[in-house]
Design an enzyme around this catalytic site. Structure first.
Site, PDB file in Angstrom:
ATOM      1  N   ASP A 134      24.289   2.215 -88.775  1.00  0.00           N
ATOM      2  CA  ASP A 134      22.887   2.313 -89.206  1.00  0.00           C
ATOM      3  C   ASP A 134      22.053   1.642 -88.121  1.00  0.00           C
ATOM      4  O   ASP A 134      22.205   0.439 -87.872  1.00  0.00           O
ATOM      5  CB  ASP A 134      22.730   1.604 -90.554  1.00  0.00           C
ATOM      6  CG  ASP A 134      21.286   1.598 -91.041  1.00  0.00           C
ATOM      7  OD1 ASP A 134      20.363   1.844 -90.235  1.00  0.00           O
ATOM      8  OD2 ASP A 134      21.086   1.340 -92.238  1.00  0.00           O
ATOM      9  N   TYR A 140       5.518  11.358 -90.881  1.00  0.00           N
ATOM     10  CA  TYR A 140       6.602  11.562 -89.903  1.00  0.00           C
ATOM     11  C   TYR A 140       6.099  11.304 -88.477  1.00  0.00           C
ATOM     12  O   TYR A 140       6.688  10.512 -87.734  1.00  0.00           O
ATOM     13  CB  TYR A 140       7.163  12.985 -90.038  1.00  0.00           C
ATOM     14  CG  TYR A 140       8.098  13.393 -88.923  1.00  0.00           C
ATOM     15  CD1 TYR A 140       9.373  12.849 -88.819  1.00  0.00           C
ATOM     16  CD2 TYR A 140       7.704  14.332 -87.959  1.00  0.00           C
ATOM     17  CE1 TYR A 140      10.232  13.221 -87.790  1.00  0.00           C
ATOM     18  CE2 TYR A 140       8.553  14.713 -86.932  1.00  0.00           C
ATOM     19  CZ  TYR A 140       9.817  14.156 -86.849  1.00  0.00           C
ATOM     20  OH  TYR A 140      10.659  14.520 -85.820  1.00  0.00           O
ATOM     21  N   LEU A 153      21.143  17.348 -82.815  1.00  0.00           N
ATOM     22  CA  LEU A 153      21.244  16.958 -81.415  1.00  0.00           C
ATOM     23  C   LEU A 153      22.474  16.092 -81.165  1.00  0.00           C
ATOM     24  O   LEU A 153      23.175  16.273 -80.157  1.00  0.00           O
ATOM     25  CB  LEU A 153      19.971  16.207 -80.992  1.00  0.00           C
ATOM     26  CG  LEU A 153      20.008  15.626 -79.586  1.00  0.00           C
ATOM     27  CD1 LEU A 153      20.176  16.728 -78.535  1.00  0.00           C
ATOM     28  CD2 LEU A 153      18.743  14.820 -79.303  1.00  0.00           C
ATOM     29  N   GLY A 186      23.811  14.516 -86.566  1.00  0.00           N
ATOM     30  CA  GLY A 186      22.645  15.402 -86.608  1.00  0.00           C
ATOM     31  C   GLY A 186      22.771  16.578 -85.645  1.00  0.00           C
ATOM     32  O   GLY A 186      23.775  16.701 -84.930  1.00  0.00           O
ATOM     33  N   TRP A 217      10.303  21.860 -82.256  1.00  0.00           N
ATOM     34  CA  TRP A 217      10.901  23.065 -82.854  1.00  0.00           C
ATOM     35  C   TRP A 217      12.396  23.197 -82.495  1.00  0.00           C
ATOM     36  O   TRP A 217      12.823  24.214 -81.933  1.00  0.00           O
ATOM     37  CB  TRP A 217      10.145  24.304 -82.380  1.00  0.00           C
ATOM     38  CG  TRP A 217       8.723  24.428 -82.861  1.00  0.00           C
ATOM     39  CD1 TRP A 217       7.903  23.448 -83.321  1.00  0.00           C
ATOM     40  CD2 TRP A 217       7.940  25.637 -82.920  1.00  0.00           C
ATOM     41  NE1 TRP A 217       6.665  23.961 -83.655  1.00  0.00           N
ATOM     42  CE2 TRP A 217       6.664  25.304 -83.420  1.00  0.00           C
ATOM     43  CE3 TRP A 217       8.198  26.959 -82.587  1.00  0.00           C
ATOM     44  CZ2 TRP A 217       5.651  26.249 -83.593  1.00  0.00           C
ATOM     45  CZ3 TRP A 217       7.188  27.906 -82.757  1.00  0.00           C
ATOM     46  CH2 TRP A 217       5.938  27.548 -83.261  1.00  0.00           C
ATOM     47  N   LYS A 247       7.175   8.250 -85.968  1.00  0.00           N
ATOM     48  CA  LYS A 247       7.811   8.525 -84.673  1.00  0.00           C
ATOM     49  C   LYS A 247       7.008   7.887 -83.545  1.00  0.00           C
ATOM     50  O   LYS A 247       7.576   7.362 -82.578  1.00  0.00           O
ATOM     51  CB  LYS A 247       7.946  10.037 -84.445  1.00  0.00           C
ATOM     52  CG  LYS A 247       8.941  10.747 -85.353  1.00  0.00           C
ATOM     53  CD  LYS A 247      10.393  10.322 -85.129  1.00  0.00           C
ATOM     54  CE  LYS A 247      10.946  10.745 -83.779  1.00  0.00           C
ATOM     55  NZ  LYS A 247      12.374  10.364 -83.635  1.00  0.00           N
TER      56      LYS A 247
HETATM   57  N1  LIG Z   1      14.480  18.948 -85.795  1.00  0.00           N
HETATM   58  C1  LIG Z   1      13.342  19.218 -85.144  1.00  0.00           C
HETATM   59  O1  LIG Z   1      12.758  20.309 -85.243  1.00  0.00           O
HETATM   60  C2  LIG Z   1      12.737  18.179 -84.236  1.00  0.00           C
HETATM   61  C3  LIG Z   1      11.489  18.472 -83.626  1.00  0.00           C
HETATM   62  C4  LIG Z   1      10.914  17.528 -82.782  1.00  0.00           C
HETATM   63  C5  LIG Z   1      11.589  16.340 -82.544  1.00  0.00           C
HETATM   64  N2  LIG Z   1      12.782  16.074 -83.145  1.00  0.00           N
HETATM   65  C6  LIG Z   1      13.430  14.793 -82.866  1.00  0.00           C
HETATM   66  O2  LIG Z   1      14.670  15.056 -82.224  1.00  0.00           O
HETATM   67  C7  LIG Z   1      15.622  14.060 -82.598  1.00  0.00           C
HETATM   68  C8  LIG Z   1      16.890  14.717 -83.104  1.00  0.00           C
HETATM   69  O3  LIG Z   1      16.569  15.504 -84.250  1.00  0.00           O
HETATM   70  P1  LIG Z   1      17.651  16.373 -85.024  1.00  0.00           P
HETATM   71  O4  LIG Z   1      17.029  17.695 -85.264  1.00  0.00           O
HETATM   72  O5  LIG Z   1      18.979  16.283 -84.356  1.00  0.00           O
HETATM   73  O6  LIG Z   1      17.671  15.567 -86.411  1.00  0.00           O
HETATM   74  P2  LIG Z   1      18.722  15.636 -87.603  1.00  0.00           P
HETATM   75  O7  LIG Z   1      19.561  16.864 -87.502  1.00  0.00           O
HETATM   76  O8  LIG Z   1      17.953  15.382 -88.851  1.00  0.00           O
HETATM   77  O9  LIG Z   1      19.675  14.401 -87.313  1.00  0.00           O
HETATM   78  C9  LIG Z   1      19.257  13.083 -87.444  1.00  0.00           C
HETATM   79  C10 LIG Z   1      20.468  12.254 -87.748  1.00  0.00           C
HETATM   80  O10 LIG Z   1      20.061  10.884 -87.827  1.00  0.00           O
HETATM   81  C11 LIG Z   1      20.769  10.294 -88.914  1.00  0.00           C
HETATM   82  N3  LIG Z   1      20.089   9.072 -89.354  1.00  0.00           N
HETATM   83  C12 LIG Z   1      18.988   8.948 -90.137  1.00  0.00           C
HETATM   84  N4  LIG Z   1      18.698   7.641 -90.321  1.00  0.00           N
HETATM   85  C13 LIG Z   1      19.641   6.939 -89.634  1.00  0.00           C
HETATM   86  C14 LIG Z   1      19.887   5.558 -89.455  1.00  0.00           C
HETATM   87  N5  LIG Z   1      19.108   4.615 -90.018  1.00  0.00           N
HETATM   88  N6  LIG Z   1      20.934   5.180 -88.681  1.00  0.00           N
HETATM   89  C15 LIG Z   1      21.732   6.123 -88.112  1.00  0.00           C
HETATM   90  N7  LIG Z   1      21.559   7.437 -88.260  1.00  0.00           N
HETATM   91  C16 LIG Z   1      20.516   7.842 -89.014  1.00  0.00           C
HETATM   92  C17 LIG Z   1      20.813  11.384 -89.961  1.00  0.00           C
HETATM   93  O11 LIG Z   1      21.808  11.115 -90.904  1.00  0.00           O
HETATM   94  P3  LIG Z   1      21.646  11.656 -92.424  1.00  0.00           P
HETATM   95  O12 LIG Z   1      21.576  13.148 -92.309  1.00  0.00           O
HETATM   96  O13 LIG Z   1      22.876  11.146 -93.087  1.00  0.00           O
HETATM   97  O14 LIG Z   1      20.368  11.068 -92.930  1.00  0.00           O
HETATM   98  C18 LIG Z   1      21.129  12.607 -89.107  1.00  0.00           C
HETATM   99  O15 LIG Z   1      22.520  12.765 -88.925  1.00  0.00           O
HETATM  100  C19 LIG Z   1      14.903  13.162 -83.603  1.00  0.00           C
HETATM  101  O16 LIG Z   1      14.395  12.036 -82.933  1.00  0.00           O
HETATM  102  C20 LIG Z   1      13.763  14.002 -84.107  1.00  0.00           C
HETATM  103  O17 LIG Z   1      12.681  13.208 -84.553  1.00  0.00           O
HETATM  104  C21 LIG Z   1      13.380  16.983 -83.977  1.00  0.00           C
END
Ligand SMILES: NC(=O)c1ccc[n+]([C@@H]2O[C@H](COP(=O)([O-])OP(=O)(O)OC[C@H]3O[C@@H](n4cnc5c(N)ncnc54)[C@H](OP(=O)(O)O)[C@@H]3O)[C@@H](O)[C@H]2O)c1
Length: 294
Positions: A34, A123, A12, A10, A149, A127
Site C-alpha cells: 500500500d 479525481y 499500466l 493495474g 484516455w 492527482k
Molecule cells: N485509466 C486512464 O484512462 C488514465 C487516464 C489518465 C491518467 N491515468 C493515470 O495513469 C496511471 C495508471 O492508471 P491505470 O489505468 O493503470 O489505473 P488502474 O488500472 O486503475 O490501476 C491502478 C492500480 O493502483 C492500485 N492502487 C490503488 N490504491 C493503491 C494503494 N494505496 N497502494 C497500492 N496500489 C494501489 C489499484 O488497486 P485496486 O484495483 O485493488 O484498487 C490498481 O491495481 C494512474 O496514475 C492514473 O491516474 C489513467
C-alpha cells in the site's frame, strides 16, 4: 538493484511487468504494498534494494471519487507523498503518473506542461495534489508523466467496454464532443522503461513534468468507430453496431469531463527523444492479444 513498480495489478502496472524483459524489475500489487503505508514502503525499498520507483498505483474511478473523496485523496495525494518522501530518504528517483484531468479542457489546443491547471473534479484535484507532493519531496529527482484516455489488454477500459456492448447492441451512443488522444498502456510502459534504462546506465536525465498521449487527436465517438471496425476486421465481432454521436450533456455523469484532453507531447520528444505513439497501432496490438487469448 531493482526497479520497483507499485500498483502492479493495474492496467499500466501489468504492462510494465510484462514488458520489463531482462531488466531487474519487481511489480508489487496493492495487496503486496500500500503506497500510503510509510513503514511498508520503507521496508520494500530497502528489502528489494530499489534503485528507482515507478508509481503506477492510483485511484482511477473518476465518478466514484466524487462520492468517496477521502479514498481518492488517500491514493492519489497521500500515497505519492509517502512514496516520494521514502524515495527522498533512500536517495532514489520516482517516476509518477498523472492525468489530463488536471486541466479543465477549455483551452483551444493541446495542453503543454506549462499550461495552468484547473481540475474540474475530485479525481483531477487529488492527482494534481499528488504531483505537487512529488515535486516537493523530490525537486530534482522526479519524472511526472501525464497521460490520457489509457487503454490496454489488461484491466477495464473503453476498448473492452465497447467490445462488450458492441456485441450486445445494434446502436451504441457515444460522446462526440470530447477530444483527446487515446493512449496505449503498452506505449506508456515502453516510454517509462526506456527512460529508466537510461537512468540506470548513468545518464543525467532532464527531470520534470512531461506529457504523453496517443496521436492523432480524436473523440470518444471516433475512437469507438475505429474500435468496431478493427475488432470486426480482427474477427472479434461478427457485426458492427451503429455508433450514434451524442453530446456530453446527453450522458450526465457525477464527475465533469474535460472537453479537450489533448496533451502536447513536444517536450517529451525534444528532451527525451520519445515520440507520441499511434493509438491505432496500440489498438491493433490489444486486439491481437485478445484474439490470441480468446
Ligand atoms: N485509466 C486512464 O484512462 C488514465 C487516464 C489518465 C491518467 N491515468 C493515470 O495513469 C496511471 C495508471 O492508471 P491505470 O489505468 O493503470 O489505473 P488502474 O488500472 O486503475 O490501476 C491502478 C492500480 O493502483 C492500485 N492502487 C490503488 N490504491 C493503491 C494503494 N494505496 N497502494 C497500492 N496500489 C494501489 C489499484 O488497486 P485496486 O484495483 O485493488 O484498487 C490498481 O491495481 C494512474 O496514475 C492514473 O491516474 C489513467
Amino acid at each position: 538493484m531493482t526497479i520497483l513498480v507499485t500498483g502492479a495489478g493495474g492496467q499500466l502496472g501489468q504492462e510494465l511487468v510484462r514488458r520489463a524483459g531482462p531488466r531487474a524489475l519487481l511489480g508489487l500489487t496493492r495487496a503486496q504494498l500500500d503506497i500510503g503505508d510509510m513503514d511498508a514502503v520503507r521496508t520494500a525499498l530497502a528489502g528489494h534494494r530499489a534503485s528507482l520507483v515507478i508509481n503506477a498505483a492510483a485511484w482511477t474511478a473518476v465518478d466514484r471519487a466524487e462520492s468517496e473523496p477521502e479514498a481518492a485523496w488517500q491514493a492519489n495525494r497521500e500515497g505519492p507523498a509517502t512514496l516520494a518522501a521514502a524515495c527522498a530518504e533512500a536517495g532514489i528517483p520516482l517516476f509518477h503518473l498523472s492525468t489530463d484531468y488536471v486541466f479543465d479542457g477549455r483551452a483551444p489546443g493541446a495542453y503543454a506542461e506549462t499550461a495552468e491547471v484547473a481540475p474540474l473534479g475530485v479525481y483531477g484535484l487529488s492527482k494534481w495534489a499528488g504531483e505537487q507532493a512529488v515535486r516537493e519531496y523530490l525537486p530534482n529527482r522526479h519524472l511526472i508523466l501525464r497521460v490520457a484516455w489509457v487503454f490496454g489488454a489488461h484491466g477495464s477500459n473503453f476498448v473492452r467496454t465497447m467490445l462488450r456492448i458492441g456485441g450486445e447492441r445494434d446502436v451504441v451512443r457515444v460522446v462526440a464532443d470530447q477530444y483527446g488522444g487515446p493512449t496505449h498502456a503498452g506505449a506508456i510502459a515502453e516510454a517509462l522503461l526506456s527512460v529508466a534504462a537510461r537512468y540506470r546506465a548513468g545518464e543525467v536525465l532532464p527531470w520534470g513534468t512531461y506529457h504523453l498521449c496517443g496521436t492523432p487527436v480524436t473523440t470518444w465517438h471516433g475512437f469507438a468507430e475505429t474500435i468496431f471496425a478493427a475488432a470486426r476486421h480482427a474477427g472479434l465481432l461478427t457485426r458492427t453496431p451503429l455508433v450514434q454521436p451524442i453530446l456530453t450533456s446527453a450522458y450526465p455523469l457525477p464527475a465533469p469531463r474535460p472537453a479537450n484532453s489533448s496533451l502536447d507531447c513536444t517536450r517529451l520528444r525534444e528532451r527525451l527523444g520519445i515520440e507520441a505513439p499511434s493509438w491505432m497501432a496500440g489498438l491493433s496490438e490489444v486486439l491481437d492479444t485478445w484474439k490470441r487469448t480468446s
